[in-house]
Write an enzyme that holds these catalytic residues in place. Structure first.
Site, PDB file in Angstrom:
ATOM      1  N   THR A  53      42.300  13.517  82.401  1.00 64.22           N
ATOM      2  CA  THR A  53      41.008  13.957  82.416  1.00 64.22           C
ATOM      3  C   THR A  53      40.437  13.751  81.230  1.00 64.22           C
ATOM      4  OG1 THR A  53      41.763  15.951  81.862  1.00 64.22           O
ATOM      5  CG2 THR A  53      41.124  15.754  84.169  1.00 64.22           C
ATOM      6  N   ASP A  54      39.142  13.877  81.077  1.00 64.71           N
ATOM      7  CA  ASP A  54      38.500  13.336  79.827  1.00 64.71           C
ATOM      8  C   ASP A  54      37.952  14.543  79.004  1.00 64.71           C
ATOM      9  OD1 ASP A  54      38.205  10.779  80.908  1.00 64.71           O
ATOM     10  OD2 ASP A  54      36.527  11.176  82.097  1.00 64.71           O
ATOM     11  N   SER A  76      35.395  17.991  75.110  1.00 64.06           N
ATOM     12  CA  SER A  76      34.913  17.092  75.825  1.00 64.06           C
ATOM     13  C   SER A  76      34.924  15.739  75.265  1.00 64.06           C
ATOM     14  CB  SER A  76      33.318  17.444  76.707  1.00 64.06           C
ATOM     15  OG  SER A  76      32.765  16.335  77.124  1.00 64.06           O
ATOM     16  N   ARG A  77      35.528  14.635  75.783  1.00 65.18           N
ATOM     17  CA  ARG A  77      35.782  13.261  75.294  1.00 65.18           C
ATOM     18  C   ARG A  77      34.519  12.404  75.363  1.00 65.18           C
ATOM     19  NH1 ARG A  77      41.062  14.560  77.577  1.00 65.18           N
ATOM     20  NH2 ARG A  77      42.383  15.309  75.977  1.00 65.18           N
ATOM     21  N   VAL A  78      33.700  12.490  76.473  1.00 63.95           N
ATOM     22  CA  VAL A  78      32.907  11.657  76.478  1.00 63.95           C
ATOM     23  C   VAL A  78      31.402  12.505  76.595  1.00 63.95           C
ATOM     24  CG1 VAL A  78      34.226  10.167  77.659  1.00 63.95           C
ATOM     25  CG2 VAL A  78      33.005  11.724  79.008  1.00 63.95           C
TER      26      VAL A  78
END
Length: 518
Positions: free
Chosen positions: A339-340, A365-367
């Site tokens: 997941t991101d 949250s990576r994006v």
């Protein structure tokens, strides 16, 4: 008839007899050798392909899960009592497919797309295979549009973008499903279609979720796919793939879709059960060797498509249950790596009354930050750092009683921030309400308000902004900007409200505060 014609006819008949080959075509017909625990071993279907649908004489179906040298292993979708040794079955030549389309909105279906809500049969002219390849890299585009959850703690610190895969992880009974349901409720009026996939849950729990969605008028844009704990493991295994195919129908039509998998821990257990019954070699913790692959090929189907393909998106919120907060266990680490980002729900915070119990230190949250509204990014840019300082000072303060003023200020401000982030279940807020609440907490303007009166102040401020002619909420929602004049107006209004509240002894618990989404 003369002899010449008789001889000619005789030759034709002999020629046809010589051409006749006495062979039986058994390529598409097989026989059940053994059956048990929803697994059937079948002889005679040597040309079957993996994932193919197998039809039995009693209108039951199964899916090929094992291909061996002289037999195949089939996972049965129906009741195994209806199938016995010696029964005849045949290939269908197609993989498992389910009905898709707008007629599914507001319905509850099983993993095969069959209605289980008592509202009649679902008829569709269009079907999609449950197993589909994920979109290619060149068919995707950057995630840069926010998906509003209506939850202050998420939208401010761990924002989610359309097309993102954000894991919700935590121990049992820490509010994981509540977060997902709040997010679905918040999509009302935002042109986002929702799919909720329930895996291995109790039917009573699902009934409560359906009732909640009806109450908040969210069921009309939601599809519920259920494989309850009472259903066999093949149905639980198939459910998330079927739900994703249903969601992809709208994604490929250019719409934004949100899908919730509740939860993938039970999906992994169902797959482990299924393959152990098929006598596959077990690996770590008895899970099969391809346990990572089944989840990666599922979650990789969530993305934001390129404009050439319509620009639709599929946002995934998979849920995983941990044991004693151990996020380093086998299945959690697998899905974290796919997941991101993740929203980690802390059981200690939950038990202390912090709802939602989101641990800002372990959540990421990576994006999402690139998809966050600029007004929210500007207001909340220091929020995580201030909460980190608060938790650090809180641990430090336990070693001594004498605290200097700067430490006391950090502790007071951090406690106010945490209280502000508390939010009642099923009451998501608009982006404007979130911005105003976080702004007044971040500014320190309510640091002098007792903790038990903070939600009184925030509620009165919300009511006052709505009743005044100054359109603060409207300006923020339409322009996505929080002007200096609007900030001054809010702070001046806040001073009046604080003075009124501080003069009274009345205080309310967060559960008594009833926000109305504007």
């Amino acid at each position: 008839m003369d002899n010449k014609n008789l001889n000619s006819l005789s030759e034709i008949i002999k020629d046809e007899i010589n051409k006749y080959e006495h062979k039986l075509n058994t390529a598409n017909v097989g026989q059940v050798v053994s059956v048990g625990d929803n697994i059937a071993t079948i002889y005679g279907l040597d040309d079957s392909m993996y994932g193919e649908l197998i039809s039995f004489d009693n209108d039951s179906y199964g899916m090929v899960m094992n291909i061996e040298e002289d037999s195949i292993g089939v996972a049965l979708f129906g009741r195994e009592i209806a199938i016995k040794e010696g029964d005849i079955c045949q290939r269908t030549g197609r993989v498992v497919s389910i009905p898709v389309g707008d007629m599914l909105l507001g319905r509850v279906v099983n993993a095969l797309g069959e209605a289980i809500d008592g509202k009649g049969e679902i008829k569709s002219d269009e079907y999609r295979p449950s197993e589909m390849n994920a979109p290619e890299i060149m068919d995707r585009q950057t995630v840069n549009q926010p998906l509003e959850t209506g939850i202050k703690a998420i939208d401010s610190m761990i924002p989610i973008g359309k097309g993102q895969r954000e894991l919700i992880i935590g121990d049992r009974q820490t509010g994981k499903t509540a977060l997902a349901i709040d997010t679905i409720i918040n999509q009302k009026g935002k042109d986002v279609i929702c799919v909720y996939c329930s895996i291995g849950q109790k039917n009573s729990s699902l009934a409560q979720i359906v009732e909640r969605l009806k109450r908040f008028d969210a069921l009309k844009y939601t599809v519920i796919v259920s494989a309850s704990a009472a259903e066999p493991s093949p149905m639980q295994y198939l459910a998330p793939y079927s739900a994703t195919s249903i969601a992809e129908y709208w994604m490929h039509k250019g719409k934004n879709v949100l899908i919730v998998y509740d939860d993938l821990s039970k999906h992994a257990v169902a797959y482990r059960t299924l393959l152990l019954l098929l006598r596959r070699s077990p690996g770590r913790e008895a899970y099969p060797g391809d346990i990572f692959y089944i989840h990666s090929r599922l979650l990789e189907r969530s993305c934001r498509l390129s404009n050439e393909l319509g620009g639709g998106s599929l946002t995934a919120l998979p849920i995983v249950e941990t044991q004693a907060g151990d996020i380093s266990a086998y299945i959690p680490t697998n899905i974290i790596s796919i997941t991101d980002g993740q929203l980690f729900l802390n059981s200690d915070m939950f038990n202390s009354g912090q709802r939602p119990a989101i641990d800002s230190g372990l959540s990421v949250s990576r994006v999402g930050s690139s998809a966050q509204y600029k007004v929210m990014k500007k207001i909340s840019k220091d929020l995580r750092m201030e909460l980190a300082n608060y938790h650090e000072m809180l641990d430090f303060s336990r070693f001594g009683s004498d605290l200097d003023k700067s430490t006391q200020k950090i502790l007071t401000h951090g406690a106010v921030l945490l209280e502000t982030l508390k939010q009642k279940q099923y009451m998501p807020l608009s982006i404007a309400q979130e911005v105003v609440d976080i702004f007044v907490a971040q500014s320190g303007a309510i640091d002098d308000v007792p903790i038990d009166k903070i939600h009184n102040v925030l509620k009165l401020l919300d009511n006052s902004i709505v009743s005044k002619t100054n359109n603060v909420y409207k300006n923020i929602n339409e322009t996505l900007e929080f002007s200096d004049s609007d900030k001054e107006f809010v702070l001046s209004l806040l001073e009046t409200i604080k003075n009124a509240v501080l003069k009274t002894n009345e205080s309310k618990n967060i559960n008594d505060i009833d926000y109305t989404d504007k």
